[in-house]
Design a protein around this motif. Structure first.
Motif, PDB file in Angstrom:
ATOM      1  N   GLU A   1     -20.748  14.025  74.615  1.00 41.43           N
ATOM      2  CA  GLU A   1     -21.689  14.943  73.966  1.00 41.43           C
ATOM      3  C   GLU A   1     -22.765  14.174  73.205  1.00 41.43           C
ATOM      4  O   GLU A   1     -23.921  14.592  73.177  1.00 41.43           O
ATOM      5  CB  GLU A   1     -20.952  15.905  73.039  1.00 41.43           C
TER       6      GLU A   1
ATOM      7  N   GLY B   1     -25.496  13.485  75.400  1.00 43.71           N
ATOM      8  CA  GLY B   1     -26.278  14.624  75.873  1.00 43.71           C
ATOM      9  C   GLY B   1     -25.571  15.558  76.837  1.00 43.71           C
ATOM     10  O   GLY B   1     -26.156  16.555  77.260  1.00 43.71           O
ATOM     11  N   TRP B   2     -24.319  15.282  77.202  1.00 42.47           N
ATOM     12  CA  TRP B   2     -23.599  16.167  78.113  1.00 42.47           C
ATOM     13  C   TRP B   2     -22.846  17.238  77.325  1.00 42.47           C
ATOM     14  O   TRP B   2     -22.383  16.984  76.223  1.00 42.47           O
ATOM     15  CB  TRP B   2     -22.626  15.382  78.988  1.00 42.47           C
ATOM     16  N   LYS B   3     -22.721  18.395  77.919  1.00 41.95           N
ATOM     17  CA  LYS B   3     -21.953  19.504  77.343  1.00 41.95           C
ATOM     18  C   LYS B   3     -20.990  20.022  78.406  1.00 41.95           C
ATOM     19  O   LYS B   3     -21.344  20.113  79.585  1.00 41.95           O
ATOM     20  CB  LYS B   3     -22.870  20.670  76.915  1.00 41.95           C
TER      21      LYS B   3
ATOM     22  N   GLU C   1     -19.390  22.388  80.766  1.00 41.60           N
ATOM     23  CA  GLU C   1     -19.824  23.631  81.403  1.00 41.60           C
ATOM     24  C   GLU C   1     -18.627  24.389  81.983  1.00 41.60           C
ATOM     25  O   GLU C   1     -18.545  25.605  81.865  1.00 41.60           O
ATOM     26  CB  GLU C   1     -20.832  23.326  82.515  1.00 41.60           C
TER      27      GLU C   1
ATOM     28  N   VAL D   1     -22.565  18.868  81.968  1.00 44.24           N
ATOM     29  CA  VAL D   1     -23.936  18.803  82.465  1.00 44.24           C
ATOM     30  C   VAL D   1     -24.863  18.551  81.281  1.00 44.24           C
ATOM     31  O   VAL D   1     -24.597  18.984  80.164  1.00 44.24           O
ATOM     32  CB  VAL D   1     -24.315  20.099  83.224  1.00 44.24           C
ATOM     33  N   ASN D   2     -25.955  17.829  81.545  1.00 47.25           N
ATOM     34  CA  ASN D   2     -26.947  17.635  80.489  1.00 47.25           C
ATOM     35  C   ASN D   2     -28.154  18.531  80.756  1.00 47.25           C
ATOM     36  O   ASN D   2     -28.194  19.253  81.764  1.00 47.25           O
ATOM     37  CB  ASN D   2     -27.326  16.159  80.326  1.00 47.25           C
ATOM     38  N   GLU D   3     -29.116  18.499  79.864  1.00 46.89           N
ATOM     39  CA  GLU D   3     -30.260  19.419  79.984  1.00 46.89           C
ATOM     40  C   GLU D   3     -31.111  19.157  81.214  1.00 46.89           C
ATOM     41  O   GLU D   3     -31.876  20.022  81.633  1.00 46.89           O
ATOM     42  CB  GLU D   3     -31.116  19.392  78.719  1.00 46.89           C
ATOM     43  N   SER D   4     -30.976  17.984  81.836  1.00 47.92           N
ATOM     44  CA  SER D   4     -31.718  17.680  83.058  1.00 47.92           C
ATOM     45  C   SER D   4     -30.943  18.057  84.314  1.00 47.92           C
ATOM     46  O   SER D   4     -31.414  17.823  85.426  1.00 47.92           O
ATOM     47  CB  SER D   4     -32.062  16.185  83.108  1.00 47.92           C
ATOM     48  N   GLY D   5     -29.733  18.596  84.155  1.00 47.88           N
ATOM     49  CA  GLY D   5     -28.934  18.997  85.307  1.00 47.88           C
ATOM     50  C   GLY D   5     -28.133  17.864  85.928  1.00 47.88           C
ATOM     51  O   GLY D   5     -27.700  17.972  87.071  1.00 47.88           O
TER      52      GLY D   5
ATOM     53  N   TYR E   1     -24.768  15.949  86.288  1.00 44.58           N
ATOM     54  CA  TYR E   1     -23.355  16.289  86.104  1.00 44.58           C
ATOM     55  C   TYR E   1     -22.474  15.054  86.044  1.00 44.58           C
ATOM     56  O   TYR E   1     -22.732  14.052  86.719  1.00 44.58           O
ATOM     57  CB  TYR E   1     -22.857  17.158  87.272  1.00 44.58           C
TER      58      TYR E   1
END
Length: 133
Positions: A26, A29-31, A33, A45-49, A51
């Motif tokens: 996290e 930048g990953w969350k 999903e 996934v991060n905000e840029s997609g 995975y």
């Protein structure tokens, strides 16, 4: 050839402690999903997609040694995942604020990219690159 690879979809990263690893990724930048408890894994996934899958069945090694990188015998296998970032200096600042050590770099490689390497809490090696213009 009758087919072509068109994209890279994700990387699976085996870890030993679910919550510790989720918190670490996290910061990068990953969350989470999707939780996949039947597979002892998740999808992040991060905000840029971009995975990643964390796989929660690793054996904890108190020294976080990576069998593919840290032993004199060089076993076959994937040694690291490499990601592209838009601003490596901003990442470096985030790592410093979070007390995450850079294990190699920063380096300029082929006048094309600036890169660093870090390790997650289990010793998995991650490379981050900023493509130079």
């Amino acid at each position: 050839m009758t087919f072509k690879v068109t994209a890279y979809e994700h990387v699976g990263i085996r870890v030993s402690q679910r919550e510790r690893s989720i918190q670490f990724y996290e910061v990068l930048g990953w969350k989470e999903e999707i939780d996949l408890p039947e597979h002892h894994a998740n999808e992040m996934v991060n905000e840029s997609g971009v995975y990643i899958n964390l796989i929660f069945n690793g054996i904890s090694d108190q020294h976080a040694k990576n069998i593919l990188q840290d032993h004199s015998i060089k076993y076959p296998g994937m040694t690291h995942a490499a990601f592209v970032v838009d601003d490596i200096d901003a990442l470096i600042n985030t790592l410093k604020q979070e007390n995450i050590p850079i294990t190699d770099g920063p380096h300029i490689y082929s006048n094309r990219r600036k890169l660093i390497f870090i390790r997650d809490p289990d010793g998995n090696v991650l490379e981050f690159n900023e493509i130079l213009k």
